[in-house]
Design a protein around this motif. Structure first.
Motif, PDB file in Angstrom:
ATOM      1  N   PRO A 113       0.810  -1.226   0.000  1.00  0.00           N
ATOM      2  CA  PRO A 113       0.000   0.000   0.000  1.00  0.00           C
ATOM      3  C   PRO A 113       0.846   1.281   0.000  1.00  0.00           C
ATOM      4  CG  PRO A 113      -0.876  -1.596   1.553  1.00  0.00           C
ATOM      5  CD  PRO A 113       0.454  -2.125   1.118  1.00  0.00           C
ATOM      6  N   LYS A 114       1.927   1.299   0.787  1.00  0.00           N
ATOM      7  CA  LYS A 114       2.805   2.483   0.827  1.00  0.00           C
ATOM      8  C   LYS A 114       3.507   2.691  -0.515  1.00  0.00           C
ATOM      9  CE  LYS A 114       3.789   2.207   5.802  1.00  0.00           C
ATOM     10  NZ  LYS A 114       4.852   2.033   6.831  1.00  0.00           N
ATOM     11  N   GLU A 117       0.973   4.033  -3.006  1.00  0.00           N
ATOM     12  CA  GLU A 117       0.666   5.448  -2.776  1.00  0.00           C
ATOM     13  C   GLU A 117       1.783   6.344  -3.310  1.00  0.00           C
ATOM     14  OE1 GLU A 117      -1.298   8.235   0.659  1.00  0.00           O
ATOM     15  OE2 GLU A 117      -0.221   6.423   1.283  1.00  0.00           O
ATOM     16  N   LYS A 121       1.466   9.144  -6.548  1.00  0.00           N
ATOM     17  CA  LYS A 121       1.726  10.563  -6.287  1.00  0.00           C
ATOM     18  C   LYS A 121       2.844  11.130  -7.161  1.00  0.00           C
ATOM     19  CE  LYS A 121       1.646  11.923  -1.963  1.00  0.00           C
ATOM     20  NZ  LYS A 121       1.897  11.977  -0.489  1.00  0.00           N
ATOM     21  N   GLN A 151      -6.216  -2.716   1.651  1.00  0.00           N
ATOM     22  CA  GLN A 151      -5.481  -1.474   1.882  1.00  0.00           C
ATOM     23  C   GLN A 151      -5.136  -0.785   0.571  1.00  0.00           C
ATOM     24  OE1 GLN A 151      -2.194  -1.934   4.816  1.00  0.00           O
ATOM     25  NE2 GLN A 151      -3.118  -3.919   5.273  1.00  0.00           N
ATOM     26  N   CYS A 152      -4.805  -1.582  -0.446  1.00  0.00           N
ATOM     27  CA  CYS A 152      -4.482  -1.011  -1.758  1.00  0.00           C
ATOM     28  C   CYS A 152      -5.729  -0.405  -2.417  1.00  0.00           C
ATOM     29  CB  CYS A 152      -3.858  -2.070  -2.655  1.00  0.00           C
ATOM     30  SG  CYS A 152      -2.174  -2.524  -2.190  1.00  0.00           S
ATOM     31  N   VAL A 155      -6.228   2.957  -1.139  1.00  0.00           N
ATOM     32  CA  VAL A 155      -5.325   3.918  -1.781  1.00  0.00           C
ATOM     33  C   VAL A 155      -5.881   4.325  -3.142  1.00  0.00           C
ATOM     34  CG1 VAL A 155      -3.024   4.243  -2.760  1.00  0.00           C
ATOM     35  CG2 VAL A 155      -3.289   3.060  -0.567  1.00  0.00           C
ATOM     36  N   LYS A 158      -8.733   6.707  -2.537  1.00  0.00           N
ATOM     37  CA  LYS A 158      -8.258   8.003  -2.042  1.00  0.00           C
ATOM     38  C   LYS A 158      -7.763   8.878  -3.182  1.00  0.00           C
ATOM     39  CE  LYS A 158      -4.714  10.014   1.002  1.00  0.00           C
ATOM     40  NZ  LYS A 158      -3.605   9.709   1.957  1.00  0.00           N
ATOM     41  N   TYR A 159      -7.052   8.271  -4.134  1.00  0.00           N
ATOM     42  CA  TYR A 159      -6.460   9.037  -5.223  1.00  0.00           C
ATOM     43  C   TYR A 159      -7.277   8.963  -6.505  1.00  0.00           C
ATOM     44  CZ  TYR A 159      -2.484   9.627  -2.170  1.00  0.00           C
ATOM     45  OH  TYR A 159      -1.683   9.981  -1.107  1.00  0.00           O
ATOM     46  N   HIS A 346      -7.856  11.289 -11.531  1.00  0.00           N
ATOM     47  CA  HIS A 346      -6.684  11.119 -10.666  1.00  0.00           C
ATOM     48  C   HIS A 346      -5.810  12.353 -10.565  1.00  0.00           C
ATOM     49  CE1 HIS A 346      -3.140   9.518  -8.760  1.00  0.00           C
ATOM     50  NE2 HIS A 346      -2.421   9.726  -9.831  1.00  0.00           N
ATOM     51  N   LYS A 350      -3.981  13.945  -6.809  1.00  0.00           N
ATOM     52  CA  LYS A 350      -2.637  13.401  -6.540  1.00  0.00           C
ATOM     53  C   LYS A 350      -2.127  13.742  -5.144  1.00  0.00           C
ATOM     54  CE  LYS A 350      -0.308  12.382 -10.835  1.00  0.00           C
ATOM     55  NZ  LYS A 350       0.888  12.637 -11.662  1.00  0.00           N
ATOM     56  N   GLY A 352      -4.046  13.706  -2.598  1.00  0.00           N
ATOM     57  CA  GLY A 352      -4.939  13.023  -1.656  1.00  0.00           C
ATOM     58  C   GLY A 352      -6.208  13.792  -1.400  1.00  0.00           C
TER      59      GLY A 352
END
Length: 357
Positions: A113-114, A117, A121, A151-152, A155, A158-159, A346, A350, A352
């Motif tokens: 997930p990190k 993200e 971005k 979790q992905c 993300v 969110k974006y 998107h 970017k 968030g």
């Protein structure tokens, strides 16, 4: 071969040699005899989850006939144990066998997930659908414990980034809340793999997958909630599920699928040896017929790597299969198609959050 000789709950029945290794591992008869006398298990048949820490998570797909440009895999190896899986060969790059190791040594990317993200971005990144997963199933049993796929998805939401999913596990319904939210913005497309309507076939072909009934229910529930579903009739294996094309297409259409896709099985690399061993143990009465018909689809061999040929095959049997799929599309999916995912949102998300200007 007797049922006692078959490793229950697994697709592969052996660990084939890793082509990158000079040495090989062998289970000797005298060791097996010793275990039997001592009342010990020579192989405990346990699944191990092993953490790995890659630097990147999104992969660019260069193959012209795969149908995706970018993919990501939260897990390497897959406990589903589908005997035909092309991803088995990739496990050799990690130092394991494409056989039983592929099903029992699952590599877990907890940082996915990190990493995703950070990728989304990037100023240079222009939104394009990213598929989970192009290699191993993102909703395999490990996901119930680690929840990396969920979790992905958070993300992606969110974006406001488009995402595709390929799975054969009903666990996807756990994340129906996120899928519905993504679908409202036309950011999600789901591909459910259904290779047979027979539970008997499913159990030997894909031992640790969701039942056919649950998969069909999954197609229906997703469709009823406005989430577009394509069903993968993949792979089609001559004399195993090739006779089910029309019934499969009709059934998934009735459950709400918008389209179908298919491939003809190909057994590249170590998969040829693994599949041959499996089919002789599980279907000894028709093993030769199955193998010869697969060879007929690929110019006399079990494997096929040529772009344009490897997915559809060639020869009379392949032609019959491909014609049957075309007929199924025209009969049950006329006027239907998967929507094109939204790539326009998107850029303004970017950071968030939506830009004001």
């Amino acid at each position: 071969m007797s049922s006692k000789s078959i490793i229950k709950g697994r697709g592969a029945q052996q660990n084939v040699h890793n082509r990158f290794f000079e040495l090989s591992y062998e289970m000797r008869d005298d060791f097996l005899e010793y275990c039997q006398k001592e009342g010990e298990l020579a192989d405990k048949n346990k699944t191990l989850y092993l953490p790995v820490f890659p630097k990147t998570i999104v992969n660019k797909v260069t193959s012209p006939d795969v149908g995706m440009a970018y993919s990501m895999n939260m897990y390497q190896g897959c406990e589903h144990g589908c005997i035909y899986c092309y991803a088995r060969n990739s496990h050799e790059y990690w130092g394991y066998s494409a056989g039983l190791d592929f099903e029992r040594r699952i590599l877990v990317k907890k940082d996915a997930p990190k990493l995703l993200e950070a990728f989304l971005k990037k100023k240079t990144w222009k939104a394009y659908p990213i598929v989970m997963s192009g290699n191993t199933d993102c909703y395999q049993p490990a996901e119930k414990q680690f929840q990396i796929t969920r979790q992905c998805l958070e993300v992606f939401l969110k974006y406001k980034h488009p995402v595709g999913i390929i799975t054969k596990n009903a666990l996807i319904l756990r994340d129906l809340d996120l899928l519905k939210a993504l679908a409202k913005e036309n950011l999600i497309g789901v591909n459910i793999s259904i290779t047979s309507l027979s539970e008997t076939t499913r159990r030997v072909l894909e031992p640790r997958t969701a039942t056919i009934k649950k998969r069909l229910e999954t197609v229906k529930i997703l469709s009823e909630n406005g989430i577009p579903v394509n069903v993968m009739l993949a792979p089609i294996i001559p004399s195993i599920n090739s006779h089910e094309i029309l019934p499969l297409a009709k059934t998934v259409a009735e459950h709400g699928a918008l389209s179908i896709a298919h491939t003809i099985v190909r057994l590249n690399g170590a998969i040829g040896e693994i599949f041959t061993d499996w089919v002789r143990k599980t279907m000894p009465d028709r093993a030769d017929k199955v193998l010869h018909q697969i060879e007929d689809c690929h110019g006399g061999t079990l494997n096929e790597s040529r772009y344009g040929k490897r997915m559809r095959g060639e020869g009379k049997i392949a032609e019959q299969i491909n014609t049957m799929v075309r007929l199924a599309r025209s009969k049950y999916f006329k006027g239907k198609q998967m929507p094109k995912l939204n790539c326009d949102l998107h850029e303004q998300y970017k950071t968030g959050q939506m830009r004001l200007f």
